[in-house]
Motif scaffolding. Structure first.
Motif, PDB file in Angstrom:
ATOM      1  N   PHE A 229       0.771  -1.414   0.048  1.00  8.93           N
ATOM      2  CA  PHE A 229       0.214   0.018  -0.031  1.00  8.93           C
ATOM      3  C   PHE A 229       0.689   1.315   0.055  1.00  8.93           C
ATOM      4  CE2 PHE A 229      -1.950   3.255   2.663  1.00  8.93           C
ATOM      5  CZ  PHE A 229      -2.989   3.432   2.097  1.00  8.93           C
ATOM      6  N   ALA A 230       1.932   1.314   0.699  1.00 10.65           N
ATOM      7  CA  ALA A 230       2.626   2.663   0.957  1.00 10.65           C
ATOM      8  C   ALA A 230       3.392   2.599  -0.450  1.00 10.65           C
ATOM      9  CB  ALA A 230       3.736   2.397   2.077  1.00 10.65           C
ATOM     10  N   GLN A 233       0.956   4.005  -3.074  1.00 11.28           N
ATOM     11  CA  GLN A 233       0.664   5.629  -2.573  1.00 11.28           C
ATOM     12  C   GLN A 233       1.692   6.587  -3.114  1.00 11.28           C
ATOM     13  OE1 GLN A 233      -2.730   5.687  -1.945  1.00 11.28           O
ATOM     14  NE2 GLN A 233      -2.481   6.974  -0.138  1.00 11.28           N
ATOM     15  N   ARG A 288      -7.034  -5.172   7.978  1.00  7.03           N
ATOM     16  CA  ARG A 288      -6.308  -3.964   8.277  1.00  7.03           C
ATOM     17  C   ARG A 288      -5.891  -3.409   6.724  1.00  7.03           C
ATOM     18  NH1 ARG A 288      -3.997  -6.416  12.965  1.00  7.03           N
ATOM     19  NH2 ARG A 288      -4.691  -5.258  14.852  1.00  7.03           N
ATOM     20  N   HIS A 289      -5.407  -4.397   5.725  1.00  7.75           N
ATOM     21  CA  HIS A 289      -4.984  -4.155   4.632  1.00  7.75           C
ATOM     22  C   HIS A 289      -6.086  -3.444   3.723  1.00  7.75           C
ATOM     23  CE1 HIS A 289      -2.563  -3.976   1.127  1.00  7.75           C
ATOM     24  NE2 HIS A 289      -3.216  -5.173   0.400  1.00  7.75           N
ATOM     25  N   ASN A 291      -8.821  -1.959   4.784  1.00  6.40           N
ATOM     26  CA  ASN A 291      -9.178  -0.803   5.352  1.00  6.40           C
ATOM     27  C   ASN A 291      -8.197   0.327   4.682  1.00  6.40           C
ATOM     28  OD1 ASN A 291     -10.209   1.094   6.875  1.00  6.40           O
ATOM     29  ND2 ASN A 291      -9.052   0.825   8.636  1.00  6.40           N
ATOM     30  N   HIS A 292      -6.970  -0.038   4.404  1.00  6.91           N
ATOM     31  CA  HIS A 292      -5.996   0.859   3.825  1.00  6.91           C
ATOM     32  C   HIS A 292      -6.476   1.095   2.402  1.00  6.91           C
ATOM     33  CE1 HIS A 292      -3.660   1.595   7.319  1.00  6.91           C
ATOM     34  NE2 HIS A 292      -3.220   0.333   7.183  1.00  6.91           N
ATOM     35  N   LYS A 332     -16.344   3.947   6.908  1.00  8.69           N
ATOM     36  CA  LYS A 332     -15.666   4.767   5.847  1.00  8.69           C
ATOM     37  C   LYS A 332     -16.274   4.685   4.478  1.00  8.69           C
ATOM     38  CE  LYS A 332     -11.114   4.374   6.275  1.00  8.69           C
ATOM     39  NZ  LYS A 332      -9.632   4.059   6.019  1.00  8.69           N
TER      40      LYS A 332
END
Length: 783
Positions: A229-230, A233, A288-289, A291-292, A332
């Motif tokens: 994810f990072a 981005q 968690r992944h 959610n990102h 969200k």
């Protein structure tokens, strides 16, 4: 020429033409016959065509010409051979080329044409049709499965296996030289890893990679979940919004088209992986992944709907951490796309809530409360949508209640008296409590209160006291927050009149009844002491909670006056010290608070009709606090600790060191009694003289009579010996035998002889005995 009996049309006048009888068809036919092949007949001058002649279609071939053009098949073969021979003379090079490359064309035979002719014949079915057997069908299915398996194996064999070195290479590339090509490789490998979770049902395009080793699977999935994810981005150059009010969608980046297709495949594989996982820790990491990646899912509506479906499922059935992460994802998505997703998501969440609150236990109760609170948060996003949903579902509850009240059948009662109905009442009471004050939802307070009160009155028996307490607790929550007066004390005080607390319990039970997780009591529970103990405890709690919600009101003394009278009457009648102690304490707190309110309102200078002044006085009294509210705060802390202990599974009896009662097993006690009984009746004869003894096997006669003596006894013995010799039995079914034991001593030791039976003559001699000996008595001098 025309016939002599008829004149030409040109010579006829109008009157003659009308008066004459003309036969156009016959005249036309005669003219045609007479004129023959002439084309300038008089009938044609009037524009008439001769009858019997039809125009020939353009391009039509006569039948005779068609017969001439037809050539026999043998003639076709002969013509073809002649053409090939002429070809050899005209173009020998091309003929040699045909001999080398297309030999079949030169070897043309008449049999080919005959086979074509046979192929043009109509099909004739055979006289008898053969039916296919089951074995043939099974063989066909097996062949199809084998062919499918071989095709699948060929596909997988052609795929490139992923190794740990490849994953490490992608990791390094993502840190330094990340490009769309690298992401394409990672997405295809992740897709292959996700497809392995399907097992044997691997359908669809597998891409170009395959993952076989579990170690490779773990390394690849962990890399994607933690670091990808990072990297995305950073590559898309997306900067988060400093206000955090809106999500920055990745589709706004100019580099988005380069990654769009691969992201589509990656998000699909992630949903496939999520649907097949069962371990809570792994599901937590994937959520968690996800959610990102919510902004990426919002760019693909189809994948977003799949994500919402999976998330609602885990929100209602997963572990505690998984439920929280699922709620964050739902919140969200719906917060940023209300128009598209909020309405269907609320509907799915409510249905999932109703399905998963069918059964209630101390362990399931916290999860149900979590669903109530989070669903309330979701409804708070849009009050208009919330009103529509609440109106529909509260109306459904009212319809079920109306059917139960009118039909009065067991099925209709069960549609109301169940956990799903009660938890729905709790949900809507909590919703209206949380969102108050809200002018949109305030009209729903009255119908909801009426439904809950009708549920209490439906079956007002002692067995349904737990359900009554649940409804009262939900309405108390509604009263406290919405400042709405609902008369609940009569439903609680009614219990003191219906139950006889002085009656001795029919059963003793050490385990208390948990009223929080039951709706209905059994008949056995009504006879237990724990039922009355729990009943007094529940009445104490509910009366205290309701009076606390009204403790600051200006009419509190008049509100609790019937309760004070009822509690005093109960204290006079009740003879159980523990019950009287709790009720007396409650009575004192109510009277103390009533006295406090009475003294304070005596100083008021406004009238009862001044509504604004009354509200201001109540607000001030609530801020200052009342004796009952102060006591309630301390009591609530202790009560929450007790509830926490009950939820965690710790019973109240654990802290008591009660002695354990060890009971002997029934089998062991029986064996011990038998042993003692055997030792009690054993007799050992240690006499040195030879003696004979009699042992009678069996039981005595009916009625436990003792054996008779004298001649009758001897006769019985003789009868028994005769029957034993014959192998018979007595009439009463008992067997008897006489054994003689003799001990004889021999040199070097003693030898025991086996038992021997006596004959009838020996028995008689033994019964008669020896001769009587008469001895003279010697008298002493004293006599």
């Amino acid at each position: 020429m025309a016939t002599p009996g008829k004149r030409k049309l040109a010579e006829l006048s109008v009157d003659d033409f009308l008066a004459s009888k003309l036969d156009s068809s016959s005249s036309g036919g005669d003219d045609d016959d007479n004129d023959g092949g002439h084309s300038d007949g008089e009938g044609r001058e009037l524009g008439e065509e001769p009858v019997g002649k039809t125009k020939r279609k353009r391009g039509a071939v006569p039948a005779k010409a068609e017969e001439k053009t037809r050539v026999k098949p043998g003639r076709v073969a002969l013509l073809h051979k002649q053409q090939l021979s002429r070809l050899k003379e005209k173009d020998p090079e091309f003929f040699e080329f045909l001999e080398k490359n297309d030999r079949k064309l030169l070897n043309f035979d008449e049999t080919d044409s005959s086979s074509d002719e046979e192929g043009n014949r109509p099909h004739q079915p055979p006289e008898e049709l053969e039916l296919a057997s089951e074995e043939d069908e099974d063989d066909g299915d097996d062949d199809e499965e084998q062919t499918a398996a071989t095709k699948k194996k060929k596909k997988t064999d052609n795929l490139i296996p992923v190794t740990i070195k490849m994953v490490e290479k992608w990791k390094e590339a993502s840190k330094s030289q990340f490009s769309p090509r690298v992401f394409h490789e990672i997405a295809m490998a992740f897709k292959a890893a996700a497809f392995t979770t399907k097992g044997e049902d691997q359908t669809g395009d597998l891409g170009k990679y395959r993952v076989e080793d579990s170690a490779v699977f773990n390394v690849l999935v962990s890399f994607c979940i933690r670091d990808l994810f990072a990297v995305l981005q950073k590559f898309l150059q997306l900067k988060p919004d400093p206000r955090k009010k809106k999500l920055v969608l990745p589709s706004s980046s100019r580099l988005w088209p380069k990654l769009r297709q691969d992201l589509n495949a990656y998000l699909t594989a992630l949903m496939q992986l999520l649907s097949s996982l069962t371990e809570a820790s792994v599901v937590t990491a994937v959520f968690r992944h996800a959610n990102h990646l919510v902004p990426y899912y919002l760019c693909f509506p189809k994948h977003c709907r799949v994500l919402l479906k999976q998330t609602v499922k885990h929100w209602s059935t997963g572990e505690e951490t998984v439920r929280v992460l699922a709620f964050l994802i739902l919140n969200k998505i719906c917060r940023h796309k209300k128009d598209m997703y909020l309405n269907p998501v609320l509907k799915q969440m409510y249905i999932a809530y109703v399905k998963n609150c069918k059964f209630t236990s101390p362990t399931a109760l916290p999860m149900i409360n979590f669903m109530q609170r989070t669903l309330t948060e979701m409804y708070a996003l849009d009050h208009q949508v919330t009103y529509q949903h609440a109106f529909i579902y509260i109306r459904q509850l009212a319809i079920h209640l109306r059917n139960a009240m009118t039909m009065k059948k067991r099925e209709t009662y069960q549609s109301v008296y169940n956990w799903q109905y009660i938890h729905c009442l709790y949900l809507w009471c909590r919703l209206l409590t949380t969102l108050h004050p809200n002018p949109v939802l305030e009209p729903l307070i009255y119908p909801l209160a009426q439904v809950a009160l009708g549920c209490i009155k439906l079956v007002s028996t002692a067995r349904y006291y737990p359900l009554r307490f649940h409804c009262v607790r939900a309405l108390t929550l509604l009263c406290d927050s919405t400042k709405t007066f609902i008369p609940l004390l009569p439903f609680l005080l009614e219990v003191f009149q219906q139950v006889d607390f002085n009656k001795k319990p029919g059963r003793m039970s050490m385990k208390p009844i948990n009223f929080d997780v039951i709706l209905k009591l059994s008949y056995a529970n009504l006879q237990e002491k724990a039922f009355r103990d729990g009943l007094v405890e529940q009445l104490y709690d509910l009366i205290l909670e309701y009076c606390h919600s009204q403790a600051h009101t200006i009419g509190f003394p008049e509100l609790v006056l019937p309760s004070v009278i009822q509690l005093k009457a109960f204290l006079k009648q009740c003879k159980v010290a523990n019950y009287c102690k709790q009720i007396r304490q409650l009575l004192e707190k109510l009277q103390e608070n009533a006295t406090h309110v009475t003294k304070k309102r005596q100083k008021a200078t406004f009238g009862v009709s001044d509504k604004e002044s009354v509200e201001a006085w109540e607000r001030q009294t609530q801020e200052e606090g009342t004796p009952l509210s102060k006591y309630y705060v301390n009591w609530k802390k202790l009560r929450l600790k007790e509830i926490a202990l009950e939820i965690s599974g710790k019973e109240r009896m654990e802290d008591l060191d009660l002695p354990e009662i060890k009971r002997k097993r029934l089998q062991e006690s029986k064996e011990k009694d038998k042993k003692e009984f055997r030792e009690l009746f054993e007799s050992d004869s240690d006499s040195d003289d030879e003696s004979c003894g009699f042992k009678a096997k069996g039981q005595a006669g009916k009625g436990g009579k003792k054996p008779r003596g004298g001649a009758g006894f001897l006769q019985d013995l003789s009868d028994m010996s005769d029957e034993e010799e014959d192998g018979g039995q007595e009439e009463d079914g008992t067997d008897a035998s006489i054994q003689v034991e003799s001990d004889g001593e021999e040199e070097g030791g003693s030898q025991k002889k086996g038992p021997s039976r006596l004959s009838q003559s020996d028995l008689r001699e033994l019964a008669e005995g020896g001769e009587d000996l008469v001895e003279e008595l010697e008298l002493s001098d004293e006599d």
